[in-house]
Design a protein around this motif. Structure first.
Motif, PDB file in Angstrom:
ATOM      1  N   ASN A   1       0.834  -1.203   0.000  1.00  0.00           N
ATOM      2  CA  ASN A   1       0.000   0.000   0.000  1.00  0.00           C
ATOM      3  C   ASN A   1       0.874   1.261   0.000  1.00  0.00           C
ATOM      4  N   THR A   2       1.961   1.225   0.766  1.00  0.00           N
ATOM      5  CA  THR A   2       2.899   2.358   0.780  1.00  0.00           C
ATOM      6  C   THR A   2       3.550   2.532  -0.587  1.00  0.00           C
ATOM      7  N   ALA A   3       3.869   1.407  -1.234  1.00  0.00           N
ATOM      8  CA  ALA A   3       4.451   1.469  -2.583  1.00  0.00           C
ATOM      9  C   ALA A   3       3.474   2.131  -3.552  1.00  0.00           C
ATOM     10  N   THR A   4       2.188   1.846  -3.370  1.00  0.00           N
ATOM     11  CA  THR A   4       1.179   2.477  -4.221  1.00  0.00           C
ATOM     12  C   THR A   4       1.167   3.993  -4.038  1.00  0.00           C
ATOM     13  N   GLN A   5       1.266   4.437  -2.795  1.00  0.00           N
ATOM     14  CA  GLN A   5       1.299   5.879  -2.522  1.00  0.00           C
ATOM     15  C   GLN A   5       2.530   6.523  -3.169  1.00  0.00           C
ATOM     16  N   LEU A   6       3.674   5.855  -3.038  1.00  0.00           N
ATOM     17  CA  LEU A   6       4.903   6.373  -3.645  1.00  0.00           C
ATOM     18  C   LEU A   6       4.794   6.408  -5.167  1.00  0.00           C
ATOM     19  N   PHE A   7       4.196   5.350  -5.735  1.00  0.00           N
ATOM     20  CA  PHE A   7       4.022   5.273  -7.191  1.00  0.00           C
ATOM     21  C   PHE A   7       3.150   6.427  -7.687  1.00  0.00           C
ATOM     22  N   LEU A   8       2.076   6.705  -6.959  1.00  0.00           N
ATOM     23  CA  LEU A   8       1.180   7.797  -7.343  1.00  0.00           C
ATOM     24  C   LEU A   8       1.876   9.161  -7.252  1.00  0.00           C
ATOM     25  N   ASN A   9       2.918   9.231  -6.418  1.00  0.00           N
ATOM     26  CA  ASN A   9       3.688  10.469  -6.273  1.00  0.00           C
ATOM     27  C   ASN A   9       4.858  10.547  -7.251  1.00  0.00           C
ATOM     28  N   GLY A  10       4.875   9.609  -8.206  1.00  0.00           N
ATOM     29  CA  GLY A  10       5.887   9.668  -9.263  1.00  0.00           C
ATOM     30  C   GLY A  10       7.101   8.796  -9.064  1.00  0.00           C
ATOM     31  N   GLU A  11       7.135   7.971  -7.999  1.00  0.00           N
ATOM     32  CA  GLU A  11       8.273   7.094  -7.747  1.00  0.00           C
ATOM     33  C   GLU A  11       8.062   5.792  -8.509  1.00  0.00           C
ATOM     34  N   LYS A  12       8.514   5.736  -9.760  1.00  0.00           N
ATOM     35  CA  LYS A  12       8.212   4.618 -10.645  1.00  0.00           C
ATOM     36  C   LYS A  12       8.815   3.296 -10.172  1.00  0.00           C
ATOM     37  N   GLY A  13       9.909   3.350  -9.439  1.00  0.00           N
ATOM     38  CA  GLY A  13      10.554   2.119  -9.002  1.00  0.00           C
ATOM     39  C   GLY A  13      10.042   1.571  -7.685  1.00  0.00           C
ATOM     40  N   ALA A  14       8.983   2.188  -7.140  1.00  0.00           N
ATOM     41  CA  ALA A  14       8.502   1.803  -5.806  1.00  0.00           C
ATOM     42  C   ALA A  14       8.003   0.364  -5.764  1.00  0.00           C
ATOM     43  N   TYR A  15       7.257  -0.054  -6.769  1.00  0.00           N
ATOM     44  CA  TYR A  15       6.701  -1.410  -6.756  1.00  0.00           C
ATOM     45  C   TYR A  15       7.798  -2.470  -6.847  1.00  0.00           C
ATOM     46  N   LYS A  16       8.781  -2.245  -7.701  1.00  0.00           N
ATOM     47  CA  LYS A  16       9.868  -3.213  -7.842  1.00  0.00           C
ATOM     48  C   LYS A  16      10.623  -3.358  -6.525  1.00  0.00           C
ATOM     49  N   TYR A  17      10.921  -2.234  -5.909  1.00  0.00           N
ATOM     50  CA  TYR A  17      11.633  -2.280  -4.638  1.00  0.00           C
ATOM     51  C   TYR A  17      10.792  -2.975  -3.573  1.00  0.00           C
ATOM     52  N   ALA A  18       9.483  -2.695  -3.570  1.00  0.00           N
ATOM     53  CA  ALA A  18       8.591  -3.312  -2.582  1.00  0.00           C
ATOM     54  C   ALA A  18       8.551  -4.825  -2.741  1.00  0.00           C
ATOM     55  N   LEU A  19       8.476  -5.298  -3.984  1.00  0.00           N
ATOM     56  CA  LEU A  19       8.413  -6.741  -4.228  1.00  0.00           C
ATOM     57  C   LEU A  19       9.704  -7.434  -3.800  1.00  0.00           C
ATOM     58  N   LYS A  20      10.834  -6.778  -4.002  1.00  0.00           N
ATOM     59  CA  LYS A  20      12.096  -7.335  -3.524  1.00  0.00           C
ATOM     60  C   LYS A  20      12.154  -7.312  -1.995  1.00  0.00           C
ATOM     61  N   PHE A  21      11.631  -6.236  -1.414  1.00  0.00           N
ATOM     62  CA  PHE A  21      11.670  -6.057   0.038  1.00  0.00           C
ATOM     63  C   PHE A  21      10.856  -7.126   0.761  1.00  0.00           C
ATOM     64  N   ILE A  22       9.687  -7.493   0.219  1.00  0.00           N
ATOM     65  CA  ILE A  22       8.798  -8.428   0.915  1.00  0.00           C
ATOM     66  C   ILE A  22       9.107  -9.884   0.591  1.00  0.00           C
ATOM     67  N   ASN A  23      10.085 -10.140  -0.270  1.00  0.00           N
ATOM     68  CA  ASN A  23      10.299 -11.495  -0.781  1.00  0.00           C
ATOM     69  C   ASN A  23      10.374 -12.552   0.310  1.00  0.00           C
ATOM     70  N   ASN A  24      11.025 -12.248   1.421  1.00  0.00           N
ATOM     71  CA  ASN A  24      11.162 -13.237   2.507  1.00  0.00           C
ATOM     72  C   ASN A  24      10.298 -12.888   3.726  1.00  0.00           C
ATOM     73  N   LYS A  25       9.302 -12.031   3.511  1.00  0.00           N
ATOM     74  CA  LYS A  25       8.422 -11.627   4.605  1.00  0.00           C
ATOM     75  C   LYS A  25       7.091 -12.379   4.513  1.00  0.00           C
ATOM     76  N   GLU A  26       6.714 -13.040   5.603  1.00  0.00           N
ATOM     77  CA  GLU A  26       5.458 -13.794   5.634  1.00  0.00           C
ATOM     78  C   GLU A  26       4.265 -12.837   5.723  1.00  0.00           C
ATOM     79  N   PRO A  27       3.244 -13.032   4.882  1.00  0.00           N
ATOM     80  CA  PRO A  27       2.038 -12.186   4.980  1.00  0.00           C
ATOM     81  C   PRO A  27       1.169 -12.641   6.145  1.00  0.00           C
ATOM     82  N   HIS A  28       0.407 -11.706   6.713  1.00  0.00           N
ATOM     83  CA  HIS A  28      -0.570 -12.085   7.726  1.00  0.00           C
ATOM     84  C   HIS A  28      -1.665 -12.917   7.059  1.00  0.00           C
ATOM     85  N   THR A  29      -2.113 -13.970   7.732  1.00  0.00           N
ATOM     86  CA  THR A  29      -3.140 -14.856   7.158  1.00  0.00           C
ATOM     87  C   THR A  29      -4.394 -14.086   6.792  1.00  0.00           C
TER      88      THR A  29
END
Length: 547
Positions: free
Chosen positions: A342-370
């Protein structure tokens, strides 16, 4: 079983004493021709948009056996067609990504290897932020690698994104206005003969073509002419446009764009370029506006044009380094994986085009809440549809946390989106969804299998036929659909009659044979080709199938 080659084995000669080790530690290990050819095949053959199940590892292992069949001298060369994939460009248009025939690709790579020092020299520009190689600290020394995304990811090399922004900030000192320009359909607009204009100068190249004078231009002209020829043979000998996808095309285009950079610099322009995107810096807005036709005139000399729709003049400040990592580290503690997306979406809307890529790399080893299942899946798949190039990160995350997902729900969602992509002829998106089905061992609906069999998406066809052959029970179909699948396979087989290894369906023909995806009666039997026979003898496949 053969060991997967490590490109670093070819990067340097192993030191034999302490003095050699010390010299190596304090020096830069340059990329050599033999290292180059292995790197460009293993990491530069498939573009980064292709799913990870498509690889050139076995191709790389067999280089020594295949090179004698693609000698760069002689006149018995045949033009080939690439296998193509329609990929996302924007909401209005698509980009055609190509996988060139391995024979003509290897021939071009071999020629580049033989002339690697000269090619590096003519592809160099001080204004380019997309050089063909990068030097980085790796293991115990500074080493030079091909500057491709696949290489960076494979060796976990540091991104140069922040360094590029810092460089632009330094260059912009004293300039209040930035002009952003983009070449219209760059790769598809490149006139292959213009590579000789780039290395010789247009007038000299044309004169040498007609008169073979001046003699001083012979060596460099013949180098450019051969590059032109081997590049064209990847695309049916066409002179307009080069194949989009392999890193050889990045090298080819960088030679031409480097020459344009030199012309722009000679005219006093202050700028930086990343591939075909330019940033020019000016003291007044009027200077920025007046420069546009003059810049385009230089591009026109190489048969290139500006994409006027992307022309943008911005007043300082125009370069910002966002605190993305800090933002993600803060939000993951309180809001989990969905919070990061969700934070990546906010950054993307503010013109940070690389936010989603960085977010996907960042969460790679993070377990999601069920409890976040639906929110995380919705976010991941929407990000993938927004920018399918990020699909490999989404697939990797789903694989890493496969025990988290509700399989039945994921089955329904992925098949629904696959059906939508097939209906709208979105090839890249359909390929990503069928890959998710393959890698996560989801069910495939009979309706979707039939649609893939009727499509022209050769990459999706290989995966679908692999699932049908090796995981048949995961294809959910009615009796009517079962009969339709049989009929669709028969019809599909008949469409391959007359296809050859030099045509656009070479990939499909080769992988059908290597993985025995059709029975003997339906298997196509293209005309004998010595190179592809050798590929088979070496057990070279470009697809990691089901085991």
């Amino acid at each position: 079983m053969k060991k997967t080659p490590d490109p670093l084995e070819y990067l340097y000669d192993i030191p034999t004493d302490q003095e050699q080790w010390r010299d190596l530690f304090f020096s830069t290990v340059k990329l050599r021709g033999d290292t180059f050819i292995r790197q460009i095949i293993q990491y530069g053959y498939f573009a980064e948009q292709f799913p990870s199940c498509f690889q050139a590892v076995k191709f790389t292992e067999s280089i020594d056996s295949l090179l004698p069949l693609v000698k760069t001298g002689g006149a018995n060369l045949l033009a080939t067609m690439p296998t193509t994939l329609s990929t996302y460009k924007n909401d209005i248009s698509r980009r055609i990504l190509s996988l060139p025939n391995p024979k003509t690709f290897l021939r071009l790579a071999s020629f580049m290897k033989e002339n690697w020092d000269d090619i590096q020299r003519i592809a160099t520009s001080e204004n380019s932020q997309s050089p063909i190689t990068c030097i980085t600290s790796y293991d115990f020394a500074e080493q030079e690698f091909l500057n491709s995304e696949n290489v960076r990811e494979s060796f976990r090399l540091k991104s140069d994104f922040i360094d590029g922004i810092k460089d632009c900030i330094l260059v912009s000192l004293g300039y209040k206005y930035r002009l952003k320009l983009d070449i219209a359909n760059c790769y598809n607009s490149i006139y292959t003969h213009s590579v000789s204009w780039a290395v010789c100068g247009k007038d000299i190249a044309k004169k040498y073509l007609l008169t073979k004078e001046p003699k001083s231009a012979q060596k460099i002209y013949e180098l450019a002419d051969a590059l032109d020829e081997f590049m064209r043979y990847q695309k049916n000998n066409e002179t307009n446009g080069i194949v989009v996808g392999p890193f050889t095309s990045r090298i080819f285009s960088e030679i031409i764009l480097a020459a344009i950079d030199h012309k722009l610099s000679e005219r006093g322009y202050v700028f930086r370029r990343y591939v075909d995107d330019y940033k020019f810096y000016f003291r007044t807005e009027a200077q920025a506006q007046e420069s546009v036709p003059n810049i385009e005139k230089i591009l026109n000399e190489f048969n290139l044009n500006l994409n006027i729709a992307k022309t943008e003049i911005t007043r300082y400040p125009f370069e910002v380094i966002a605190s993305i990592k800090t933002d993600f580290e803060d939000v993951i503690k309180t809001e989990g994986v969905f919070g990061v997306l969700n934070t990546a979406t906010q950054l993307f809307l503010n013109g940070e085009k690389g936010a989603y890529k960085y977010a996907l790399k960042f969460i790679n080893n993070k377990e999601p809440h069920t409890d976040d299942f639906s929110l995380v899946i919705a976010s991941l798949l929407n990000i993938m549809l927004l920018d399918p190039k990020l699909g490999k990160y989404v697939v990797a995350y789903l694989q890493n946390h496969s025990n988290t997902w509700n399989k039945e729900k994921l089955d329904n969602i992925v098949n629904r989106e696959l059906n939508s992509s097939l209906s709208n002829e979105l090839q890249e998106e359909a390929l990503l969804f069928i890959q998710i089905i393959k890698e996560l061992k989801l069910n495939l609906t009979g309706e979707n299998l039939i649609a893939i069999l009727k499509s022209q998406n050769d990459f999706a066809l290989v995966i679908a036929l692999d699932i049908w052959k090796n995981r048949n029970k995961s294809v959910v179909r009615t009796r009517t659909e079962a009969r339709e699948i049989t009929s669709a396979i028969n019809n599909f087989s008949s469409t391959l009659a007359g296809e050859s290894y030099h045509g656009s369906r070479w990939f499909l023909l080769h992988e059908l044979k290597m993985h025995q995806l059709l029975n003997d009666v339906l298997m196509p039997k293209p005309k004998y080709d010595a190179f592809f026979t050798k590929l088979c003898d070496c057990k070279v496949t470009f697809y990691n199938g089901l085991r």
